[in-house]
Design a protein around this motif. Sequence first.
Motif, PDB file in Angstrom:
ATOM      1  N   SER A 121       0.841  -1.195   0.000  1.00 59.13           N
ATOM      2  CA  SER A 121       0.000   0.000   0.000  1.00 59.13           C
ATOM      3  C   SER A 121       0.873   1.241   0.000  1.00 59.13           C
ATOM      4  CB  SER A 121      -0.898   0.006   1.248  1.00 59.13           C
ATOM      5  OG  SER A 121      -1.478   1.285   1.461  1.00 59.13           O
ATOM      6  N   LEU A 122       0.538   2.185  -0.885  1.00 57.53           N
ATOM      7  CA  LEU A 122       1.178   3.502  -0.903  1.00 57.53           C
ATOM      8  C   LEU A 122       0.098   4.549  -0.629  1.00 57.53           C
ATOM      9  CD1 LEU A 122       3.414   3.318  -4.130  1.00 57.53           C
ATOM     10  CD2 LEU A 122       4.186   3.133  -1.768  1.00 57.53           C
ATOM     11  N   ILE A 123       0.369   5.443   0.297  1.00 64.76           N
ATOM     12  CA  ILE A 123      -0.564   6.530   0.595  1.00 64.76           C
ATOM     13  C   ILE A 123       0.216   7.827   0.692  1.00 64.76           C
ATOM     14  CG2 ILE A 123      -2.228   7.501   2.217  1.00 64.76           C
ATOM     15  CD1 ILE A 123      -2.910   4.723   3.143  1.00 64.76           C
ATOM     16  N   LYS A 124      -0.141   8.807  -0.152  1.00 62.08           N
ATOM     17  CA  LYS A 124       0.435  10.142  -0.012  1.00 62.08           C
ATOM     18  C   LYS A 124      -0.537  10.964   0.815  1.00 62.08           C
ATOM     19  CE  LYS A 124       2.014  14.309  -2.292  1.00 62.08           C
ATOM     20  NZ  LYS A 124       1.744  15.242  -3.392  1.00 62.08           N
ATOM     21  N   TYR A 125      -0.041  11.470   1.922  1.00 66.02           N
ATOM     22  CA  TYR A 125      -0.883  12.079   2.946  1.00 66.02           C
ATOM     23  C   TYR A 125      -0.515  13.547   3.134  1.00 66.02           C
ATOM     24  CZ  TYR A 125      -4.039  10.708   6.785  1.00 66.02           C
ATOM     25  OH  TYR A 125      -5.120  10.510   7.589  1.00 66.02           O
ATOM     26  N   ASP A 126      -1.522  14.393   3.371  1.00 63.69           N
ATOM     27  CA  ASP A 126      -1.257  15.765   3.797  1.00 63.69           C
ATOM     28  C   ASP A 126      -0.516  15.751   5.127  1.00 63.69           C
ATOM     29  OD1 ASP A 126      -2.463  17.064   1.688  1.00 63.69           O
ATOM     30  OD2 ASP A 126      -4.408  17.211   2.672  1.00 63.69           O
ATOM     31  N   TYR A 127       0.242  16.782   5.387  1.00 64.38           N
ATOM     32  CA  TYR A 127       0.906  16.866   6.679  1.00 64.38           C
ATOM     33  C   TYR A 127       1.147  18.322   7.048  1.00 64.38           C
ATOM     34  CZ  TYR A 127       5.373  18.275   4.626  1.00 64.38           C
ATOM     35  OH  TYR A 127       6.351  18.965   3.980  1.00 64.38           O
ATOM     36  N   LYS A 128       1.399  18.527   8.325  1.00 62.69           N
ATOM     37  CA  LYS A 128       1.846  19.818   8.824  1.00 62.69           C
ATOM     38  C   LYS A 128       3.243  19.605   9.389  1.00 62.69           C
ATOM     39  CE  LYS A 128      -2.815  21.320  10.066  1.00 62.69           C
ATOM     40  NZ  LYS A 128      -3.709  21.774  11.156  1.00 62.69           N
ATOM     41  N   PHE A 129       4.049  20.640   9.387  1.00 65.43           N
ATOM     42  CA  PHE A 129       5.401  20.450   9.895  1.00 65.43           C
ATOM     43  C   PHE A 129       5.795  21.558  10.852  1.00 65.43           C
ATOM     44  CE2 PHE A 129       6.110  23.134   6.191  1.00 65.43           C
ATOM     45  CZ  PHE A 129       7.077  24.015   6.621  1.00 65.43           C
ATOM     46  N   ALA A 130       6.843  21.265  11.623  1.00 61.79           N
ATOM     47  CA  ALA A 130       7.388  22.235  12.565  1.00 61.79           C
ATOM     48  C   ALA A 130       8.902  22.135  12.513  1.00 61.79           C
ATOM     49  CB  ALA A 130       6.884  21.951  13.975  1.00 61.79           C
ATOM     50  N   LEU A 131       9.571  23.104  13.134  1.00 61.84           N
ATOM     51  CA  LEU A 131      11.025  23.087  13.231  1.00 61.84           C
ATOM     52  C   LEU A 131      11.407  22.748  14.659  1.00 61.84           C
ATOM     53  CD1 LEU A 131      11.944  26.251  11.135  1.00 61.84           C
ATOM     54  CD2 LEU A 131      11.998  23.863  10.414  1.00 61.84           C
ATOM     55  N   GLU A 132      12.283  21.767  14.808  1.00 66.08           N
ATOM     56  CA  GLU A 132      12.695  21.316  16.126  1.00 66.08           C
ATOM     57  C   GLU A 132      14.153  21.679  16.365  1.00 66.08           C
ATOM     58  OE1 GLU A 132      12.068  17.209  18.447  1.00 66.08           O
ATOM     59  OE2 GLU A 132      13.519  17.082  16.813  1.00 66.08           O
ATOM     60  N   GLN A 133      14.450  22.179  17.550  1.00 66.88           N
ATOM     61  CA  GLN A 133      15.827  22.505  17.921  1.00 66.88           C
ATOM     62  C   GLN A 133      16.250  21.634  19.090  1.00 66.88           C
ATOM     63  OE1 GLN A 133      17.340  26.689  18.186  1.00 66.88           O
ATOM     64  NE2 GLN A 133      17.601  26.192  20.359  1.00 66.88           N
ATOM     65  N   ASP A 134      17.466  21.117  18.999  1.00 66.90           N
ATOM     66  CA  ASP A 134      18.024  20.330  20.087  1.00 66.90           C
ATOM     67  C   ASP A 134      18.502  21.287  21.171  1.00 66.90           C
ATOM     68  OD1 ASP A 134      19.342  18.682  21.796  1.00 66.90           O
ATOM     69  OD2 ASP A 134      20.545  17.674  20.259  1.00 66.90           O
ATOM     70  N   ASP A 135      17.791  21.340  22.302  1.00 64.48           N
ATOM     71  CA  ASP A 135      18.131  22.295  23.362  1.00 64.48           C
ATOM     72  C   ASP A 135      19.496  22.033  23.977  1.00 64.48           C
ATOM     73  OD1 ASP A 135      15.765  23.656  23.032  1.00 64.48           O
ATOM     74  OD2 ASP A 135      14.687  22.462  24.528  1.00 64.48           O
ATOM     75  N   THR A 136      19.965  20.782  23.879  1.00 70.01           N
ATOM     76  CA  THR A 136      21.277  20.479  24.434  1.00 70.01           C
ATOM     77  C   THR A 136      22.403  20.945  23.522  1.00 70.01           C
ATOM     78  OG1 THR A 136      21.332  18.277  23.404  1.00 70.01           O
ATOM     79  CG2 THR A 136      20.333  18.458  25.609  1.00 70.01           C
ATOM     80  N   ASN A 137      22.044  21.278  22.285  1.00 66.28           N
ATOM     81  CA  ASN A 137      23.043  21.759  21.324  1.00 66.28           C
ATOM     82  C   ASN A 137      22.395  22.832  20.464  1.00 66.28           C
ATOM     83  OD1 ASN A 137      25.171  22.150  19.626  1.00 66.28           O
ATOM     84  ND2 ASN A 137      25.115  20.127  18.673  1.00 66.28           N
ATOM     85  N   PRO A 138      22.206  24.058  21.000  1.00 63.10           N
ATOM     86  CA  PRO A 138      21.467  25.125  20.293  1.00 63.10           C
ATOM     87  C   PRO A 138      22.067  25.514  18.955  1.00 63.10           C
ATOM     88  CG  PRO A 138      21.769  25.654  22.607  1.00 63.10           C
ATOM     89  CD  PRO A 138      22.647  24.470  22.321  1.00 63.10           C
TER      90      PRO A 138
END
Length: 240
Positions: free
Chosen positions: A116-133
Amino acid sequence: MSFFTEEEEASLTIKKMILHVVGGKNFEAMPERDLEEESFFTEKILETAASPVFMFKSLSAPRRELEAIANGDIAFEAGAQGLARSFNTAHVSGSADGVLCMFELGVDDPNVVIFSLIKYDYKFALEQDDTNPQKSLRRILTALVDDKKAIQKTALVRVINGVASQDVSATDRTKQGPDIADYFADFLSVARTISNSELSEISRKLLRGILQACKKDLPGEDVPKAIKHAQGILGRRLKI
């Protein structure tokens, strides 16, 4: 009408899964994922399992790739990464970005593997590693919503004893009825095999059979009148 038989639908399980962000210039191959939220994805697969009205062309790279995965000649992860990369390359600029989900499905018959292949809508965010800013921000997925309308494209392929069936189930939110976008058809290397008139005749036979089966529940047990009424309603719809 569904891609799955009743026996397959009753025993359907997800064996393997992988997700890729597609649509951007820079494609990042992702590892196979542990199975999670199986009921969510199984529901989406069943909801969009349209009858196969497409057929693989004689030279189809995706068909060969899926056969190789089913036969164990290529690991699921490597094969799925290759297919996602090819999809991302074929992806046109006018089409929305999304997540390409690929699943290997099992049923009671051990000789059958379904992909099965499904192309899905998505929302995204930006993540920062707090231990290595100072480390670069990383784009992460934040939402695959529980909404059938969020599904952009789907495809289902059945492999029996290592040989992929010619018949392919495919759907596309951007197109009317059974049609799919050119770039999606090119990626799958499929062509439509059933015309609108043939689909209409199949629908009429199906409608007639359903109404005949529940004849006792119809006013006056009048099947012809019920068929005429139902066809009139369907005829006024822009999309079926």
